[in-house]
Scaffold this motif. Structure first.
Motif, PDB file in Angstrom:
ATOM      1  N   LEU A   1       0.830  -1.208   0.000  1.00  0.00           N
ATOM      2  CA  LEU A   1       0.000   0.000   0.000  1.00  0.00           C
ATOM      3  C   LEU A   1       0.862   1.255   0.000  1.00  0.00           C
ATOM      4  O   LEU A   1       0.574   2.231  -0.692  1.00  0.00           O
ATOM      5  CB  LEU A   1      -0.928   0.006   1.223  1.00  0.00           C
ATOM      6  N   GLY A   2       1.944   1.217   0.784  1.00  0.00           N
ATOM      7  CA  GLY A   2       2.855   2.357   0.840  1.00  0.00           C
ATOM      8  C   GLY A   2       3.467   2.625  -0.523  1.00  0.00           C
ATOM      9  O   GLY A   2       3.557   3.775  -0.970  1.00  0.00           O
ATOM     10  N   ALA A   3       3.882   1.556  -1.201  1.00  0.00           N
ATOM     11  CA  ALA A   3       4.516   1.708  -2.513  1.00  0.00           C
ATOM     12  C   ALA A   3       3.524   2.273  -3.531  1.00  0.00           C
ATOM     13  O   ALA A   3       3.861   3.165  -4.316  1.00  0.00           O
ATOM     14  CB  ALA A   3       5.056   0.366  -3.003  1.00  0.00           C
ATOM     15  N   ILE A   4       2.281   1.777  -3.477  1.00  0.00           N
ATOM     16  CA  ILE A   4       1.270   2.294  -4.399  1.00  0.00           C
ATOM     17  C   ILE A   4       1.070   3.802  -4.183  1.00  0.00           C
ATOM     18  O   ILE A   4       1.009   4.583  -5.120  1.00  0.00           O
ATOM     19  CB  ILE A   4      -0.083   1.562  -4.208  1.00  0.00           C
ATOM     20  N   SER A   5       1.014   4.207  -2.903  1.00  0.00           N
ATOM     21  CA  SER A   5       0.771   5.626  -2.667  1.00  0.00           C
ATOM     22  C   SER A   5       1.988   6.467  -3.061  1.00  0.00           C
ATOM     23  O   SER A   5       1.849   7.592  -3.526  1.00  0.00           O
ATOM     24  CB  SER A   5       0.361   5.892  -1.223  1.00  0.00           C
ATOM     25  N   LEU A   6       3.183   5.906  -2.880  1.00  0.00           N
ATOM     26  CA  LEU A   6       4.388   6.633  -3.286  1.00  0.00           C
ATOM     27  C   LEU A   6       4.368   6.876  -4.796  1.00  0.00           C
ATOM     28  O   LEU A   6       4.618   7.979  -5.282  1.00  0.00           O
ATOM     29  CB  LEU A   6       5.631   5.826  -2.893  1.00  0.00           C
ATOM     30  N   VAL A   7       4.035   5.825  -5.555  1.00  0.00           N
ATOM     31  CA  VAL A   7       4.017   5.936  -7.015  1.00  0.00           C
ATOM     32  C   VAL A   7       2.934   6.925  -7.472  1.00  0.00           C
ATOM     33  O   VAL A   7       3.190   7.841  -8.252  1.00  0.00           O
ATOM     34  CB  VAL A   7       3.788   4.556  -7.674  1.00  0.00           C
ATOM     35  N   THR A   8       1.697   6.782  -6.922  1.00  0.00           N
ATOM     36  CA  THR A   8       0.616   7.641  -7.401  1.00  0.00           C
ATOM     37  C   THR A   8       0.800   9.086  -6.941  1.00  0.00           C
ATOM     38  O   THR A   8       0.472  10.018  -7.665  1.00  0.00           O
ATOM     39  CB  THR A   8      -0.770   7.150  -6.914  1.00  0.00           C
ATOM     40  N   TYR A   9       1.362   9.267  -5.735  1.00  0.00           N
ATOM     41  CA  TYR A   9       1.458  10.626  -5.205  1.00  0.00           C
ATOM     42  C   TYR A   9       2.695  11.355  -5.716  1.00  0.00           C
ATOM     43  O   TYR A   9       2.619  12.466  -6.224  1.00  0.00           O
ATOM     44  CB  TYR A   9       1.463  10.587  -3.676  1.00  0.00           C
ATOM     45  N   VAL A  10       3.851  10.701  -5.612  1.00  0.00           N
ATOM     46  CA  VAL A  10       5.102  11.398  -5.936  1.00  0.00           C
ATOM     47  C   VAL A  10       5.366  11.418  -7.442  1.00  0.00           C
ATOM     48  O   VAL A  10       5.745  12.441  -8.000  1.00  0.00           O
ATOM     49  CB  VAL A  10       6.295  10.772  -5.181  1.00  0.00           C
TER      50      VAL A  10
END
Lengths: 177, 183
Positions: free
Chosen positions: B148-157
């Motif tokens: 979940l953290g990786a998904i949010s990093l990719v979509t956000y950053v």
């Protein structure tokens, strides 16, 4: 008028997606007020956050009340506070019966569980940004020094955050001016 | 109108607001002390229910608690009273303190203060982020938490999506998705 509407949206969105209480909304508020609307710079947001952390009371309302005030005066402060507080409070009072039924539902509990890692990443990214601006303005040596000292004071010696913020202000006034 | 009751509502939420450091969630035990122990407006169990219901909704928890308890104990006036007591004093202190900083923004002393505060705020956020990471790991295990953290990093950053999109999707997934118990 446009400013007030922008303020409303900027605080309404963190209010409705910020699961995990006020502190969880910090990176969401930053996203709106710094990146989306450009009400302030990352550095200014940092000052707001530092003082909000040093003072008692809920974080989300201190941020909303102050940022609203800076953008559009007293009315701005009221609009930002309204957008932060009223939607979820109103939902709680109006939907009490429904929510009571679902308060122990594993599905509802799952929301906070699933949203938490996202908030953690957003906060981590914001942390990185603060270190980044700090290196730019105060340099590597000062930044590393301040990071190590404040981390030790806060986590190892459990010094109250208010004292750590006050101490860093004095340090900055004396050694970085 | 019951003046004593309104005065007590104000005092109890003023106290919790002024004595609670670390944001709303860390203030909950203080609210509990006032509402259940000092003024006996609710039983332990009722308070637990209100907290659980508040947690089903997003947004700051402290204002939900103050507003709802104020409403239940003292009607609409109680709601406004409790919120005002919990919110306004600290907001006013914020505005006046930052006002002083901004008035002297050009002085080298205030600029030095601003420089020294950024890394300290970074550390405070880091500590907060770390506690969120720890709780995520406890509730979800490393694999799902990192995913979940990786998904949010990719979509956000990288993709620059608004964070509300991913969080909204997760809220829907939590409610309608079929999966085994997680916590």
């Amino acid at each position: 008028m446009k400013e007030l509407w922008d303020l409303f949206v900027a605080f309404f969105i963190p209010g409705i997606v910020g699961y995990g209480g006020g502190p969880a909304s910090i990176p969401l508020v930053e996203h709106e007020v710094v990146k989306n609307y450009g009400f302030m710079t990352t550095n200014e947001f940092g000052e707001v956050l530092a003082l909000a952390n040093a003072l008692p009371g809920p974080i989300a309302t201190k941020m909303a009340g102050y940022i609203g005030f800076e953008v559009a005066g007293t009315l701005g402060s009221i609009v930002a506070l309204f957008a932060t507080i009223v939607p979820s409070l109103l939902a709680m009072i109006l939907l009490l019966g429904l929510l009571t039924k679902y308060k122990d539902s594993p599905k509802v509990k799952r929301i906070t569980t699933y949203v938490r890692p996202i908030i953690a990443v957003l906060m981590g990214f914001l942390t990185f940004q603060f270190f980044d601006t700090s290196v730019e303005s105060a340099g590597w040596i000062q930044t590393i020094f301040l990071v190590i000292v404040s981390l030790l004071l806060l986590e190892k010696y459990r010094v109250h955050p208010a004292w750590v913020v006050a101490g860093s202000l004095v340090y900055g006034a004396v050694f970085l001016s | 109108m019951d003046l004593t009751l309104q005065k007590n509502i104000f005092i109890s939420f003023f106290r919790t607001g002024m004595l609670g450091f670390g944001g709303g969630p860390s203030t909950i035990p203080l609210v509990h002390k006032e509402v259940v122990e000092t003024y006996k407006w609710m039983t332990d169990e009722e308070f637990g229910d209100v907290l659980a219901i508040g947690n089903t909704l997003p947004g700051p928890i402290m204002t939900k608690m103050a507003g709802y308890i104020g409403y239940r104990v003292g009607g609409v006036l109680g709601l406004i009273n409790a919120l005002a007591a919990a919110v306004f004093p600290t907001v006013l202190i914020m505005i006046s303190l930052i006002g002083v900083l901004i008035a002297y923004r050009d002085s080298p002393i205030v600029q030095g203060m601003t420089q020294a505060i950024a890394p300290v705020v970074g550390v405070m956020l880091f500590v907060l982020a770390y506690s969120f990471i720890k709780k995520s790991k406890e509730a979800l295990g490393w694999k799902i938490a990192i995913l979940l953290g990786a998904i949010s990093l990719v979509t956000y950053v990288w993709l620059n999506w608004h964070p509300a999109i991913l969080i909204g999707a997760l809220i829907i997934y939590s409610l309608v998705g079929k999966h085994k118990q997680t916590s």
